[in-house]
Scaffold this active site. Structure first.
Site, PDB file in Angstrom:
ATOM      1  CB  CYS A   7      -1.846  -6.827   5.995  1.00  0.00           C
ATOM      2  SG  CYS A   7      -3.621  -6.875   6.042  1.00  0.00           S
ATOM      3  CB  CYS A  58       6.663  -5.367  20.646  1.00  0.00           C
ATOM      4  SG  CYS A  58       6.682  -3.746  19.878  1.00  0.00           S
ATOM      5  CB  CYS A 100       3.318  -3.878  25.694  1.00  0.00           C
ATOM      6  SG  CYS A 100       2.464  -2.942  24.434  1.00  0.00           S
ATOM      7  CD  GLN A 131      -0.360   0.152   3.362  1.00  0.00           C
ATOM      8  OE1 GLN A 131       0.104  -0.464   4.321  1.00  0.00           O
ATOM      9  NE2 GLN A 131      -1.173  -0.404   2.488  1.00  0.00           N
ATOM     10  CG  ASP A 148      -3.674  -3.300   0.091  1.00  0.00           C
ATOM     11  OD1 ASP A 148      -3.505  -4.169   0.964  1.00  0.00           O
ATOM     12  OD2 ASP A 148      -3.183  -2.156   0.174  1.00  0.00           O
ATOM     13  CB  CYS A 203       4.871   3.411  22.020  1.00  0.00           C
ATOM     14  SG  CYS A 203       4.992   2.106  20.801  1.00  0.00           S
ATOM     15  CD  GLU A 225     -11.879   1.981   1.431  1.00  0.00           C
ATOM     16  OE1 GLU A 225     -10.872   1.301   1.163  1.00  0.00           O
ATOM     17  OE2 GLU A 225     -12.470   1.917   2.524  1.00  0.00           O
ATOM     18  CB  CYS A 253       9.857  -1.101  24.756  1.00  0.00           C
ATOM     19  SG  CYS A 253       8.396  -0.770  25.738  1.00  0.00           S
ATOM     20  CE1 TYR A 292     -11.656  -6.014   0.075  1.00  0.00           C
ATOM     21  CE2 TYR A 292     -10.530  -6.535  -1.991  1.00  0.00           C
ATOM     22  CZ  TYR A 292     -11.450  -6.860  -1.010  1.00  0.00           C
ATOM     23  OH  TYR A 292     -12.167  -8.027  -1.124  1.00  0.00           O
TER      24      TYR A 292
END
Ligand code: SAH
Length: 468
Positions: free
Chosen positions: A453, A82, A79, A319, A426, A165, A369, A73, A348
């Site tokens: 994550c 990334c 940006c 996801q 999660d 993108c 949740e 890119c 979660y």
């Protein structure tokens, strides 16, 4: 030796910081240089100097690192999306693996040997581009007053105009260009964060990679009085939300795969993108997608034949990398070690994706949740996959679980969910709340599978769980 702003230095990049920035030393003085790659020899200019370290700007790569690749890119440096695009994918994986290992040792307090004995190799993907099934594009105005969309520059809210993108679905560009040309033609204004004026704030695009279905949701800044507030899902082709709305809907409807167009009302001065109300304008209010379980023990991870179909609303979490999701869920299932007799909590749980895969191999699963729409989706998803042993609760995990535990213990109940065989969590990046972790410990499950994550909060929470 101390450096001042605008001083120029030449150095070799020896390490990578937690955000992927290059780190090197001159005379024992540490420099952090964004966009410099480990192994590069660079010329850099000091931006901000502290006593023992400084931040510098990459001016010139004198000798490129063997890990450097041609970025896909043109906007990768400006940006905020990334950070590692100039680094080969195998080196990116190595960097991420080391980051997790370091966090487990440094924050989690685990011995290096303990981690190295257990940690399995990172599971990457084949083609790390155009994999994202969701994108949220801010809409703004450039200096000449043109409506634009793209991504925020790093650490700012300045929009870099780019509808193409390299991470998103290829359809995103056509959708965005359609919205921009409708806005220009009908003089529809873009939201301005400073003044709080202007109509269109963001565009959310989602694609079901298996179903091919596309969802568009425009987030608009519209104050609605109670009287003028229509009920969700029934507004079709009216001018209620956007000027000349029918023209936009007709143009979007022509895009191959489009099945859902809606607006979300957000009139607050906030960084939160989505409003809490969604109004479906065209097509369905949700899209559908299918996830397959894979055999992680076999090379190339073939499907095991188990697949579930999910319905996803604009506000629900799903996801974002469908290829990696299949591997992630397959591993979570494998680690849960189910035989068909187990009771499982899935905290979660979002729209119940992990819960429903677990339910197929367990006696009973309870999902928790915080987002009510996601729980509506979860219940609906259980039905559409003919799963009857999954139950879902709306609320915070740190409230629902302790309340359940207190109630069951004071009533001396023998509820089978009181001491489950497995708890899966999660959580979002901030990790689990202490009240949740403590209740998990009191429940004495046979196993805990922690999907995370953010390896820093994972390490913090694992320390508490292991100490307990
Ligand atoms: N396991 C799901 C969702 C993971 S994302 C999946 O794989 O799709 C994390 C989810 O936790 C989100 O759906 C978010 O809405 C939810 N969440 C955030 N804070 C929460 C809390 N305190 N209690 C329960 N759920 C929460």
């Amino acid at each position: 030796m101390e450096y001042k702003k605008n001083d120029r230095v030449t150095l070799t990049i020896e390490d990578m910081g937690s955000d992927g920035e290059g780190i090197g030393k001159v005379d024992g003085f540490t420099l952090f240089i964004k966009d410099a790659v480990i192994g590069d020899q660079v010329e850099a200019k000091i931006i901000k100097s502290k006593k023992h370290y400084a931040y510098a700007r990459l001016e010139k790569v004198l000798q490129p690192s063997p890990f450097r690749v041609e970025p896909k890119c043109a906007y990768h440096r400006q940006c905020g999306g990334c950070q590692l695009q100039a680094i080969s994918y195998s080196e990116q994986l190595h960097f991420k693996e080391q980051k997790i290992r370091n966090n487990l040792i440094r924050i989690g307090g685990f011995d290096a040997e303990y981690i190295d004995e257990r940690m399995q190799p990172i599971v990457g993907m084949e083609e790390p581009f155009h994999y994202r099934n969701k994108a949220q594009y801010p809409i703004g105005t450039d200096r000449d007053g043109n409506v634009i969309t793209g991504f925020y520059a790093g650490r700012t809210h300045t929009i870099i105009a780019n509808t193409d993108c390299a991470l998103g679905a290829s359809e995103n560009q056509q959708i965005l260009e359609t919205i921009l040309s409708y806005m220009r033609k009908n003089k529809v204004t873009a939201y301005d964060e400073v003044t709080g004026k202007g109509l269109v704030r963001h565009v959310l695009i989602r694609k079901g990679f298996t179903s091919g279905q596309l969802m568009v949701c425009l987030v608009i800044n519209k104050k609605m009085t109670k009287m003028s507030y229509p009920t969700a899902g029934v507004q079709k082709n009216t001018n209620e939300f956007l000027p000349n709305q029918g023209e936009l809907l007709a143009a979007l409807a022509k895009i191959q795969g489009m099945t859902s167009v809606s607006v979300s009302i957000n009139a607050e001065k906030t960084n939160v993108i989505m409003g809490t109300m969604i109004h479906n304008l065209w097509g369905e209010s949700t899209i559908e997608d299918t996830i397959h379980v894979r055999d992680m023990q076999k090379e190339n991870y073939p499907y095991t034949g188990d697949a579930l179909t999910f319905k996803i609303s604009p506000l629900s979490f799903y996801q974002v990398n469908p290829i990696q999701t299949e591997k992630l869920y397959s591993l979570a299932l494998e680690y849960a070690g189910l035989t068909g007799k187990e009771t499982v909590w899935d905290l979660y749980c979002g729209i119940g994706t992990i819960s429903l895969f677990l339910a197929g191999k367990a006696k009973k699963v309870c999902g928790v949740e915080i987002i009510p729409q996601a729980i509506d989706d979860a219940r609906e998803n259980a039905k559409r996959n003919h799963i009857e042993n999954a139950e879902f609760f709306v609320g915070k995990a740190e409230e629902v679980l302790p309340e359940f535990y207190e109630k069951a213990t004071t009533e001396a109940s023998s509820d089978e969910m009181l001491h489950p065989d497995v708890i899966v969590v999660d959580p979002p990046r901030k990790g689990c709340d202490d009240a949740c972790l403590n209740t998990m410990l009191r429940m004495q499950p046979g196993r805990i599978v922690y999907v995370s994550c953010d390896s820093a909060t994972l390490a913090r929470d694992l320390k508490i769980l292991c100490d307990g």
